[in-house]
Design an enzyme around this catalytic site. Structure first.
Site, PDB file in Angstrom:
ATOM      1  N   CYS A  57     -12.480  -3.398  13.280  1.00 49.58           N
ATOM      2  CA  CYS A  57     -13.599  -4.053  12.612  1.00 49.58           C
ATOM      3  C   CYS A  57     -14.757  -4.229  13.588  1.00 49.58           C
ATOM      4  CB  CYS A  57     -13.172  -5.407  12.057  1.00 49.58           C
ATOM      5  SG  CYS A  57     -14.507  -6.269  11.228  1.00 49.58           S
TER       6      CYS A  57
ATOM      7  N   GLU B 268      -1.773  -1.223  -5.797  1.00 47.38           N
ATOM      8  CA  GLU B 268      -3.020  -0.568  -6.117  1.00 47.38           C
ATOM      9  C   GLU B 268      -2.838   0.226  -7.406  1.00 47.38           C
ATOM     10  OE1 GLU B 268      -5.954   1.618  -2.925  1.00 47.38           O
ATOM     11  OE2 GLU B 268      -3.813   1.850  -2.824  1.00 47.38           O
TER      12      GLU B 268
ATOM     13  N   ASP C  85       0.857  -1.182   0.000  1.00 46.57           N
ATOM     14  CA  ASP C  85       0.000   0.000   0.000  1.00 46.57           C
ATOM     15  C   ASP C  85       0.890   1.227   0.000  1.00 46.57           C
ATOM     16  OD1 ASP C  85      -2.464   1.500   0.215  1.00 46.57           O
ATOM     17  OD2 ASP C  85      -1.861   1.927   2.264  1.00 46.57           O
TER      18      ASP C  85
ATOM     19  N   ASP D 229      -2.875   1.319   7.302  1.00 46.04           N
ATOM     20  CA  ASP D 229      -2.173   1.043   6.039  1.00 46.04           C
ATOM     21  C   ASP D 229      -1.864  -0.441   5.879  1.00 46.04           C
ATOM     22  OD1 ASP D 229      -2.243   3.735   5.463  1.00 46.04           O
ATOM     23  OD2 ASP D 229      -0.324   4.129   6.434  1.00 46.04           O
TER      24      ASP D 229
ATOM     25  N   CYS E 226     -15.645  -8.564  13.326  1.00 45.30           N
ATOM     26  CA  CYS E 226     -14.809  -9.599  13.934  1.00 45.30           C
ATOM     27  C   CYS E 226     -13.844  -9.051  14.990  1.00 45.30           C
ATOM     28  CB  CYS E 226     -14.041 -10.371  12.870  1.00 45.30           C
ATOM     29  SG  CYS E 226     -12.795  -9.375  12.044  1.00 45.30           S
TER      30      CYS E 226
ATOM     31  N   CYS F 162     -12.394  -4.676   5.919  1.00 43.66           N
ATOM     32  CA  CYS F 162     -11.664  -5.460   6.917  1.00 43.66           C
ATOM     33  C   CYS F 162     -10.929  -6.585   6.198  1.00 43.66           C
ATOM     34  CB  CYS F 162     -12.635  -6.039   7.946  1.00 43.66           C
ATOM     35  SG  CYS F 162     -11.851  -7.233   9.047  1.00 43.66           S
TER      36      CYS F 162
ATOM     37  N   CYS G  17     -12.473 -10.222   7.691  1.00 45.75           N
ATOM     38  CA  CYS G  17     -13.766 -10.805   7.368  1.00 45.75           C
ATOM     39  C   CYS G  17     -14.463 -10.146   6.195  1.00 45.75           C
ATOM     40  CB  CYS G  17     -14.686 -10.748   8.589  1.00 45.75           C
ATOM     41  SG  CYS G  17     -15.119  -9.066   9.051  1.00 45.75           S
TER      42      CYS G  17
HETATM   43 ZN   LIG Z   1     -13.537  -8.031  10.338  1.00 45.29          ZN
END
Ligand SMILES: [Zn+2]
Length: 458
Positions: free
Chosen positions: A379, A292, A204, A389, A382, A360, A363
């Site tokens: 998150c 990216e 990233d 980053d 989860c 996330c 998940c």
């Molecule tokens: Zn998550």
């Protein structure tokens, strides 16, 4: 010659228009009547006009014999390409940024460079290495001594694995560089055991840290941003101030300008060295490098605006642009693209619309709003807590895809063509939209006025 021919044709069109024809009809009427001279025509005319100092004939370049003829030929070839690029860009055949009307090179402004190539028919190549240390350029240039050793190149050429195509000599700061273009036949290597074991890495790109890595390198997930330009800014300011205090045309001004140029060149060299080290590490350590898709031109667009519609926060945006360009994201990608093919690895690109920061990596839950000030991703599904980053880097590693064409012929740089966007360039231009991926809440002023200035319609 090109510009003159174009202007003559344009004048004829204008005359027809005054007789009552429409622009389109006038063009159709004149179709095929005029030709823009290309390299052979220009070279022929040049041979007539150049003169010759040895025979006492005056002309535009009586000194031409001191220079290999290829210098002129390459320049005419470049002019052909400049013309084609402008025309293709104008007619919408060429994607990417608008290409302006061809301009002449300018002393003190343009990069000082020339290119030499071979006569393919001659059995013995004129351009060649003499040992590890000397490069034969031919003509009055004879041979030049190299600063570094050209041992790897010498080995490739002497074993017949590489054929020298051309040499470009250019000035950077106070140094002269010879860049040797070779045709090399090589097998694309298989990934090494280490590359296979390490698998895929997500990168990233950012400004706080130059890169966040999904897999640590030397035990670190974050690569520091070296900010070479900022570190040199004090010295640059001083040198530039000294330059501005000199008198135009003076010897001191020339020396002061050379000092400024030298500093800028140093910064460029530092940046290049840093990026080369990083990209080589990444491409030789991992089987796949995922990044990216960034729209660097869009990200660094000036906020200046127009006279009627001035932009906001212009200087802060200019500073941000400087920082972005100092970190050279496009160069990072370019190097990754060709080096992955050299070392048997692949590059994978994540779509620029993928919300890599907001998703996330555990998940797949998406945070609808994530202010830039929040450095940690939490998150709600989860309970994963992770550096923002690093979370993005993991998403990039997980969701990036190897470009379809890139798998077939790796490394020619053909896999991802920087000039081919997913949107037609004409559509893009007319709608005024620019696919850009940026997180920083920077002012996005109106697009700056175009600098390209075709004097007339083609
Ligand atoms: Zn998550």
């Amino acid at each position: 010659m090109k510009k003159d021919a174009h202007q003559r044709w344009r004048d004829e069109v204008d005359i027809l228009i005054t007789t009552g024809l429409s622009e389109k009809d006038a063009r159709t009427r004149l179709k095929g009547t005029s030709k823009i001279p290309n390299k052979p025509d220009v070279y022929k005319a040049f041979q007539h006009l150049r003169g010759d100092a040895a025979q006492g004939i005056d002309g535009i370049a009586p000194w031409h014999a001191e220079i290999p003829t290829y210098v002129f030929q390459s320049a005419f070839q470049d002019a052909d390409r400049a013309w084609k690029n402008w025309l293709d860009s104008y007619t919408g055949k060429r994607a990417g940024r608008r290409v302006g009307y061809p301009r002449f090179k300018k002393k003190f402004r343009s990069r000082d460079s020339f290119r030499l190539h071979h006569d393919a028919k001659k059995p013995k190549p004129a351009l060649r290495l003499e040992g590890y240390r000397r490069l034969r350029l031919g003509g009055a240039l004879k041979t030049v001594r190299l600063h570094g050793s050209a041992k790897p190149l010498h080995r490739l050429v002497s074993s017949g694995r590489a054929v020298v195509q051309s040499v470009t000599v250019s000035r950077g700061g106070t140094r002269w560089y010879a860049s040797v273009l070779c045709k090399v036949e090589t097998d694309v290597p298989d990934p090494t055991h280490r590359q296979k074991a390490n698998g895929r890495i997500g990168l990233d790109w950012g400004l706080n840290h130059l890169a966040a890595l999904s897999t640590p390198l030397d035990g670190h997930h974050l690569v520091d941003n070296p900010r070479h330009l900022r570190h040199a800014s004090k010295r640059l300011t001083k040198a530039q101030r000294a330059l501005s205090r000199t008198q135009k045309g003076s010897a001191r001004r020339r020396r002061a300008a050379a000092r400024v140029g030298k500093l800028h060149h140093l910064v460029a060299e530092q940046r290049a060295t840093f990026l080369h080290t990083l990209t080589k590490r990444l491409t030789t350590t991992f089987a796949c490098v995922a990044i990216e898709d960034l729209n660097v031109a869009g990200m660094t667009r000036s906020a200046r605006g127009t006279v009627q519609l001035p932009g906001k926060n212009v200087s802060s945006k200019a500073g941000l642009n400087r920082s972005i360009l100092d970190a050279a994201p496009a160069e990072l990608r370019r190097q990754l693209e060709y080096k992955t093919s050299w070392y048997g690895s692949h590059i994978a690109i994540l779509d620029r619309w993928f919300p890599s920061s907001k998703t996330c990596s555990g998940c797949g839950w998406r945070n609808p709003s994530l202010p830039l000030s929040e450095r940690e991703f939490v998150c709600a599904e989860c309970g994963l807590r992770l550096d923002r980053d690093l979370n993005a880097a993991r998403n990039i590693a997980a969701h990036a895809e190897v470009p379809a064409s890139g798998t077939g012929a790796p490394g020619r740089g053909e896999s991802v063509n920087a000039r081919g966007g997913c949107v037609s360039p004409r559509l893009l231009r007319e709608s005024g939209q620019h696919p850009s991926k940026r997180e920083d809440a920077a002012p996005s002023g109106p697009a700056p006025p175009r600098r390209s200035n075709p004097p007339t319609f083609p």
